[in-house]
Write a protein that holds these residues in place. Structure first.
Motif, PDB file in Angstrom:
ATOM      1  N   VAL A   1     -31.937 -16.178  -8.350  1.00 60.38           N
ATOM      2  CA  VAL A   1     -31.600 -15.479  -7.104  1.00 60.38           C
ATOM      3  C   VAL A   1     -30.694 -16.348  -6.232  1.00 60.38           C
ATOM      4  O   VAL A   1     -29.701 -15.861  -5.687  1.00 60.38           O
ATOM      5  N   GLU A   2     -31.010 -17.622  -6.114  1.00 62.08           N
ATOM      6  CA  GLU A   2     -30.170 -18.521  -5.313  1.00 62.08           C
ATOM      7  C   GLU A   2     -28.733 -18.578  -5.835  1.00 62.08           C
ATOM      8  O   GLU A   2     -27.784 -18.654  -5.062  1.00 62.08           O
ATOM      9  N   ASN A   3     -28.579 -18.555  -7.142  1.00 61.57           N
ATOM     10  CA  ASN A   3     -27.250 -18.646  -7.727  1.00 61.57           C
ATOM     11  C   ASN A   3     -26.498 -17.330  -7.728  1.00 61.57           C
ATOM     12  O   ASN A   3     -25.275 -17.314  -7.624  1.00 61.57           O
ATOM     13  N   LEU A   4     -27.197 -16.228  -7.831  1.00 61.79           N
ATOM     14  CA  LEU A   4     -26.535 -14.928  -7.873  1.00 61.79           C
ATOM     15  C   LEU A   4     -26.368 -14.292  -6.499  1.00 61.79           C
ATOM     16  O   LEU A   4     -25.486 -13.478  -6.293  1.00 61.79           O
ATOM     17  N   LEU A   5     -27.215 -14.677  -5.563  1.00 59.52           N
ATOM     18  CA  LEU A   5     -27.143 -14.143  -4.205  1.00 59.52           C
ATOM     19  C   LEU A   5     -27.170 -15.279  -3.174  1.00 59.52           C
ATOM     20  O   LEU A   5     -28.007 -15.286  -2.274  1.00 59.52           O
ATOM     21  N   PRO A   6     -26.247 -16.206  -3.259  1.00 58.37           N
ATOM     22  CA  PRO A   6     -26.311 -17.384  -2.374  1.00 58.37           C
ATOM     23  C   PRO A   6     -26.212 -17.016  -0.883  1.00 58.37           C
ATOM     24  O   PRO A   6     -26.772 -17.711  -0.057  1.00 58.37           O
ATOM     25  N   GLU A   7     -25.518 -15.965  -0.563  1.00 58.25           N
ATOM     26  CA  GLU A   7     -25.363 -15.600   0.840  1.00 58.25           C
ATOM     27  C   GLU A   7     -26.665 -15.068   1.452  1.00 58.25           C
ATOM     28  O   GLU A   7     -26.797 -15.001   2.668  1.00 58.25           O
TER      29      GLU A   7
END
Length: 175
Positions: free
Chosen positions: A167-173
């Motif tokens: 999740v952190e890598n795919l949705l960093p914003e």
């Protein structure tokens, strides 16, 4: 074992499965009967097998664990015969489920399994479930059964880290 006793065991199983959000493992079901001294192990296994055979309970085998859930026909049957379960047994079931809710959820919320492929490799399926619905699913292809078992074993320990990093890598914003 009398027919009436066997029917009660089946109703208790149906009631347990009807009052839990996640499928229950065979060990959880037998644990309940053993803790309350309601039925011997083999009688529980016989009642469970008959419920599956009659399509009142669905069995899902993942690796070395079978998890059970109530089917629509099992729910209908329970509705017809629920009066045959004593209120004390119903209270015991609800208490057991409440006391073990976190560990029951953890037992079922992070399934990992694998299947052999025709080319000799193995497809590993890793999931995170919420209310028995997948919120995360990952498929990996590995060369050996040992590697598949190792991935599944590691998933049991590291599923939260894998999910968080994904999740952190795919949705960093959004983090």
């Amino acid at each position: 074992m009398s027919t009436e006793t066997k029917q009660l065991y089946k109703l208790i199983i149906l009631y347990l499965l009807d009052h839990v959000e996640y499928p229950l493992s065979n060990s959880r079901l037998t644990e309940f009967f053993g803790e309350k001294q309601y039925a011997p192990y083999f009688n529980v296994q016989q009642a469970l097998a008959e419920l599956v055979e009659d399509n009142y309970v669905a069995a899902d085998k993942t690796r070395n664990t079978t998890r059970y859930s109530i089917t629509p026909s099992g729910s209908q049957t329970l509705t017809l015969f629920i009066k045959d379960i004593s209120p004390d047994i119903c209270i015991d079931i609800k208490d057991y489920l409440r006391e073990n809710s976190i560990s029951i959820r953890e037992d079922s919320a992070y399934p990992a399994d694998y299947t052999p492929l025709e080319n000799g490799e193995f497809k590993v399926r890793l999931r995170i479930l919420e209310r028995n619905q997948p919120i995360f699913e990952l498929h990996l292809y590995v060369p050996t059964k040992e590697a598949a078992e190792r991935v599944c074993s590691n998933w049991d320990k590291k599923n939260a880290d894998v999910y968080r990093l994904t999740v952190e890598n795919l949705l960093p914003e959004h983090m």
